[in-house]
Motif scaffolding. Structure first.
Motif, PDB file in Angstrom:
ATOM      1  N   HIS A   3       0.834  -1.211   0.000  1.00  0.00           N
ATOM      2  CA  HIS A   3       0.000   0.000   0.000  1.00  0.00           C
ATOM      3  C   HIS A   3       0.862   1.252   0.000  1.00  0.00           C
ATOM      4  CE1 HIS A   3      -3.996  -1.571   0.225  1.00  0.00           C
ATOM      5  NE2 HIS A   3      -3.797  -2.213   1.364  1.00  0.00           N
ATOM      6  N   LYS A  27     -21.078  -1.101  12.382  1.00  0.00           N
ATOM      7  CA  LYS A  27     -21.156  -2.498  11.955  1.00  0.00           C
ATOM      8  C   LYS A  27     -22.504  -3.135  12.268  1.00  0.00           C
ATOM      9  CE  LYS A  27     -19.123  -7.010  12.622  1.00  0.00           C
ATOM     10  NZ  LYS A  27     -18.240  -7.825  13.404  1.00  0.00           N
ATOM     11  N   GLU A  75     -15.639  -0.283  14.169  1.00  0.00           N
ATOM     12  CA  GLU A  75     -16.002  -1.143  13.048  1.00  0.00           C
ATOM     13  C   GLU A  75     -17.229  -0.573  12.349  1.00  0.00           C
ATOM     14  OE1 GLU A  75     -15.826  -5.513  13.750  1.00  0.00           O
ATOM     15  OE2 GLU A  75     -15.674  -4.858  15.841  1.00  0.00           O
ATOM     16  N   THR A  77     -18.960   0.415   8.062  1.00  0.00           N
ATOM     17  CA  THR A  77     -18.893   0.398   6.602  1.00  0.00           C
ATOM     18  C   THR A  77     -18.815   1.829   6.087  1.00  0.00           C
ATOM     19  OG1 THR A  77     -20.224  -1.616   6.523  1.00  0.00           O
ATOM     20  CG2 THR A  77     -20.065  -0.338   4.492  1.00  0.00           C
ATOM     21  N   ILE A  94     -16.756  -0.194   1.755  1.00  0.00           N
ATOM     22  CA  ILE A  94     -15.556  -0.666   2.427  1.00  0.00           C
ATOM     23  C   ILE A  94     -15.900  -1.016   3.877  1.00  0.00           C
ATOM     24  CG2 ILE A  94     -13.194  -0.083   3.074  1.00  0.00           C
ATOM     25  CD1 ILE A  94     -13.562   2.225   0.844  1.00  0.00           C
ATOM     26  N   HIS A  95     -15.830  -2.302   4.201  1.00  0.00           N
ATOM     27  CA  HIS A  95     -16.052  -2.741   5.572  1.00  0.00           C
ATOM     28  C   HIS A  95     -14.726  -2.591   6.311  1.00  0.00           C
ATOM     29  CE1 HIS A  95     -19.952  -4.269   4.427  1.00  0.00           C
ATOM     30  NE2 HIS A  95     -19.376  -4.782   3.347  1.00  0.00           N
ATOM     31  N   PHE A  96     -14.753  -1.965   7.478  1.00  0.00           N
ATOM     32  CA  PHE A  96     -13.510  -1.702   8.194  1.00  0.00           C
ATOM     33  C   PHE A  96     -13.603  -2.085   9.663  1.00  0.00           C
ATOM     34  CE2 PHE A  96     -15.995   2.167   8.651  1.00  0.00           C
ATOM     35  CZ  PHE A  96     -15.805   2.504   9.991  1.00  0.00           C
ATOM     36  N   ASP A  97     -12.426  -2.311  10.247  1.00  0.00           N
ATOM     37  CA  ASP A  97     -12.286  -2.495  11.683  1.00  0.00           C
ATOM     38  C   ASP A  97     -11.003  -1.786  12.107  1.00  0.00           C
ATOM     39  OD1 ASP A  97     -10.091  -4.198  11.128  1.00  0.00           O
ATOM     40  OD2 ASP A  97     -11.334  -5.988  11.252  1.00  0.00           O
ATOM     41  N   ASN A  99      -8.024  -2.685  12.274  1.00  0.00           N
ATOM     42  CA  ASN A  99      -6.806  -3.059  11.544  1.00  0.00           C
ATOM     43  C   ASN A  99      -6.864  -2.759  10.049  1.00  0.00           C
ATOM     44  OD1 ASN A  99      -5.658  -4.207  13.929  1.00  0.00           O
ATOM     45  ND2 ASN A  99      -7.038  -5.934  13.650  1.00  0.00           N
ATOM     46  N   THR A 100      -7.921  -2.127   9.584  1.00  0.00           N
ATOM     47  CA  THR A 100      -8.106  -1.909   8.161  1.00  0.00           C
ATOM     48  C   THR A 100      -7.363  -0.655   7.686  1.00  0.00           C
ATOM     49  OG1 THR A 100     -10.318  -2.876   8.299  1.00  0.00           O
ATOM     50  CG2 THR A 100      -9.819  -1.579   6.330  1.00  0.00           C
ATOM     51  N   TYR A 102      -6.881   1.351   3.814  1.00  0.00           N
ATOM     52  CA  TYR A 102      -7.469   1.310   2.481  1.00  0.00           C
ATOM     53  C   TYR A 102      -6.874   2.413   1.628  1.00  0.00           C
ATOM     54  CZ  TYR A 102     -10.978   0.014  -0.947  1.00  0.00           C
ATOM     55  OH  TYR A 102     -11.604  -0.456  -2.063  1.00  0.00           O
TER      56      TYR A 102
END
Length: 107
Positions: A3, A27, A75, A77, A94-97, A99-100, A102
């Motif tokens: 990235h 979430k 968490e 979207t 984009i689903h995120f938590d 540790n994401t 992007y």
């Protein structure tokens, strides 16, 4: 690592990234389909924040969604509408938590 390399290359892209609309939902929030679009009563508009996060008007790199988007959730979207110059519009979900990370760039 990949990235970061793509981000550095993307910084030199001649194409401009235009941000349309951006919103975040938790979430556990149920969204409903209204007129062919996902809608949520809990959606938070983060369009202006996303626009400020663009670098050189050509790429977007989110490393920590909670901090970068100035939201309180860990968490959820991110729904993002974007476009590079005259290319087809992007409609990202984009689903995120925690540790994401992007990256949106033209490379």
């Amino acid at each position: 690592m990949v990235h970061r390399l793509r981000f550095l290359i993307g910084l030199n892209s001649p194409k401009h990234l235009k941000i349309g609309q951006a919103s975040v939902t938790p979430k556990d929030e149920e969204s409903t389909l209204i007129h062919g679009k996902q809608e949520s009563s809990q959606a938070i508009d983060v369009t202006k924040t996303i626009q400020r996060l663009r670098r050189r008007d050509c790429c977007l790199y989110l490393l920590d969604f909670k901090r970068d988007l100035e939201i309180s959730m860990d968490e959820g979207t991110l729904r993002l509408k974007a476009q590079f110059d005259d290319e087809e519009p992007l409609d990202l979900e984009i689903h995120f938590d925690r540790n994401t990370a992007y990256l949106v760039c033209d490379t």
